[in-house]
Write an enzyme that holds these catalytic residues in place. Structure first.
Site, mmCIF file in Angstrom:
data_model
loop_
_atom_site.group_PDB
_atom_site.id
_atom_site.type_symbol
_atom_site.label_atom_id
_atom_site.label_comp_id
_atom_site.label_asym_id
_atom_site.label_seq_id
_atom_site.Cartn_x
_atom_site.Cartn_y
_atom_site.Cartn_z
ATOM 1 N N HIS A 75 101.572 47.043 73.351
ATOM 2 C CA HIS A 75 100.199 47.348 72.944
ATOM 3 C C HIS A 75 99.874 46.546 71.688
ATOM 4 O O HIS A 75 100.691 46.487 70.757
ATOM 5 C CB HIS A 75 100.057 48.854 72.678
ATOM 6 N N ARG B 216 92.248 57.441 91.568
ATOM 7 C CA ARG B 216 93.393 56.961 90.784
ATOM 8 C C ARG B 216 94.719 57.353 91.443
ATOM 9 O O ARG B 216 95.658 56.567 91.500
ATOM 10 C CB ARG B 216 93.315 57.549 89.359
ATOM 11 N N GLY C 119 98.573 37.057 81.713
ATOM 12 C CA GLY C 119 100.010 37.076 82.007
ATOM 13 C C GLY C 119 100.878 36.290 81.051
ATOM 14 O O GLY C 119 101.984 35.890 81.406
ATOM 15 N N SER C 120 100.425 36.105 79.802
ATOM 16 C CA SER C 120 101.264 35.300 78.894
ATOM 17 C C SER C 120 102.549 36.042 78.523
ATOM 18 O O SER C 120 103.605 35.415 78.387
ATOM 19 C CB SER C 120 100.492 34.892 77.634
ATOM 20 N N ASN C 121 102.487 37.358 78.380
ATOM 21 C CA ASN C 121 103.733 38.108 78.108
ATOM 22 C C ASN C 121 104.671 38.041 79.312
ATOM 23 O O ASN C 121 105.882 37.897 79.157
ATOM 24 C CB ASN C 121 103.419 39.558 77.745
ATOM 25 N N SER D 259 103.211 46.764 69.260
ATOM 26 C CA SER D 259 104.244 47.785 69.475
ATOM 27 C C SER D 259 104.732 47.725 70.912
ATOM 28 O O SER D 259 103.924 47.599 71.833
ATOM 29 C CB SER D 259 103.671 49.192 69.239
ATOM 30 N N MET E 27 95.968 46.718 82.631
ATOM 31 C CA MET E 27 94.847 47.407 81.989
ATOM 32 C C MET E 27 94.319 48.559 82.848
ATOM 33 O O MET E 27 93.126 48.645 83.151
ATOM 34 C CB MET E 27 93.729 46.393 81.687
ATOM 35 N N ASN F 225 105.726 49.477 77.776
ATOM 36 C CA ASN F 225 104.400 48.875 77.592
ATOM 37 C C ASN F 225 104.391 48.126 76.267
ATOM 38 O O ASN F 225 105.108 48.488 75.327
ATOM 39 C CB ASN F 225 103.334 49.984 77.549
ATOM 40 N N LEU G 232 98.122 58.347 76.565
ATOM 41 C CA LEU G 232 97.811 56.915 76.496
ATOM 42 C C LEU G 232 98.278 56.299 75.177
ATOM 43 O O LEU G 232 97.959 56.802 74.094
ATOM 44 C CB LEU G 232 96.291 56.719 76.642
ATOM 45 N N ASP G 233 99.043 55.218 75.274
ATOM 46 C CA ASP G 233 99.506 54.443 74.119
ATOM 47 C C ASP G 233 100.205 55.322 73.074
ATOM 48 O O ASP G 233 99.990 55.174 71.868
ATOM 49 C CB ASP G 233 98.321 53.692 73.471
HETATM 50 C C1 GAR Z 1 98.316 41.601 75.342
HETATM 51 O O1 GAR Z 1 97.786 41.369 74.054
HETATM 52 C C2 GAR Z 1 98.805 43.024 75.471
HETATM 53 O O2 GAR Z 1 99.364 43.531 74.300
HETATM 54 C C3 GAR Z 1 97.532 43.749 75.817
HETATM 55 O O3 GAR Z 1 96.856 42.895 76.697
HETATM 56 C C4 GAR Z 1 97.209 41.550 76.389
HETATM 57 C C5 GAR Z 1 97.684 40.908 77.668
HETATM 58 O O4 GAR Z 1 97.893 39.536 77.478
HETATM 59 N N1 GAR Z 1 97.784 45.011 76.399
HETATM 60 C C6 GAR Z 1 96.998 46.068 76.229
HETATM 61 O O5 GAR Z 1 95.978 46.029 75.580
HETATM 62 C C7 GAR Z 1 97.485 47.320 76.930
HETATM 63 N N2 GAR Z 1 96.810 48.466 76.396
HETATM 64 P P1 GAR Z 1 98.764 38.734 78.518
HETATM 65 O O6 GAR Z 1 98.183 39.054 79.907
HETATM 66 O O7 GAR Z 1 98.535 37.301 78.157
HETATM 67 O O8 GAR Z 1 100.177 39.166 78.383
#
Ligand code: GAR
Length: 220
Positions: free
Chosen positions: A110, A66, A12-14, A137, A91, A108, A145-146
């Protein structure tokens, strides 16, 4: 005031960085109203709760498929009447019905310069492929996907002595710069989707950032 719901799966840092940006006024016109996770042990959930944000887990393993999980997730999200849903290290592959429900209001981040390296293990694959530029991005989510229209990207160099962790940390630092900026552009109503391209209105017209350490010595 635009209402934002953030989805996470882990660290969850973002998410934490978006909460910081909102609290410090960078996202002045936004309200982060809920953080939801598909994992009850997501490290970001108590961080959100400590910021007085509704934090809730819906364990995808408790649903038979799903579609039923995505339907429950949509219901849990829509209680909060979001203008924007922000995937922040979420994820899970999302069903087409989910993506269509939030079309144009689902972002999102990525950890690669899309369309390179969709999917998992992007930093390892970048090192294996020997690319000299890597990055991250922010894009609108589509059912592929992505692969949605890209709002903002940041590039970092791949250095000769990089390993996966060093490269991931360099990219993550850029993620923490570009995600609040892209969310702010959305909140300010400055983004227009034109086919696969995103046009950014207002003064800030650049769609790309480069890390300052990209500059090399002209003598080399
Ligand atoms: C981040 O690097 C994000 O870009 C990636 O997961 C990490 C989550 O870090 N996302 C993906 O790979 C999505 N396909 P965070 O939980 O510390 O934000």
């Amino acid at each position: 005031m635009k209402r934002i719901v953030i989805l996470i799966s882990g660290r969850g840092s973002n998410m934490e960085n978006l909460i910081r940006a909102q609290r410090e006024g960078e996202l002045a016109d936004a309200d982060i109203v809920a953080v939801l996770s598909n994992r009850s042990d997501a490290r970001g959930l108590p961080i959100a709760a400590a910021s007085d944000i509704h934090a809730e887990a819906l364990d995808h393993r408790h649903y038979p498929d799903r579609e039923s999980f995505d339907a429950a997730l949509m219901a849990a999200i829509d209680v909060h009447q979001p203008d924007l849903v922000v995937l922040s290290g979420f994820m899970r592959i999302l069903s087409e019905g989910f993506v269509r429900h939030y079309a144009g209001r689902l972002l999102n981040i990525h950890p690669s310069l899309l369309p390179a390296f969709p999917g998992l293990h992007t930093h390892r694959r970048a090192l294996e492929e020997g690319v000299r530029l890597h990055g991250c991005s922010v894009h609108f989510v589509t059912p592929v996907l992505d692969h949605g229209p890209i709002i903002l990207q940041a590039a970092v160099p791949v250095l000769d002595d990089d390993d996966e962790n060093r490269l991931a940390a360099r990219v993550l630092a850029q993620e923490h710069i570009i995600y609040p900026r892209a969310v702010r552009w959305f909140v300010e109503g400055r983004l227009a989707i034109d086919g696969q391209r995103v046009r950014v209105g207002g003064e800030q017209r650049t769609n790309a950032l480069c890390a300052p350490d990209l500059v090399w010595n002209a003598q080399d």
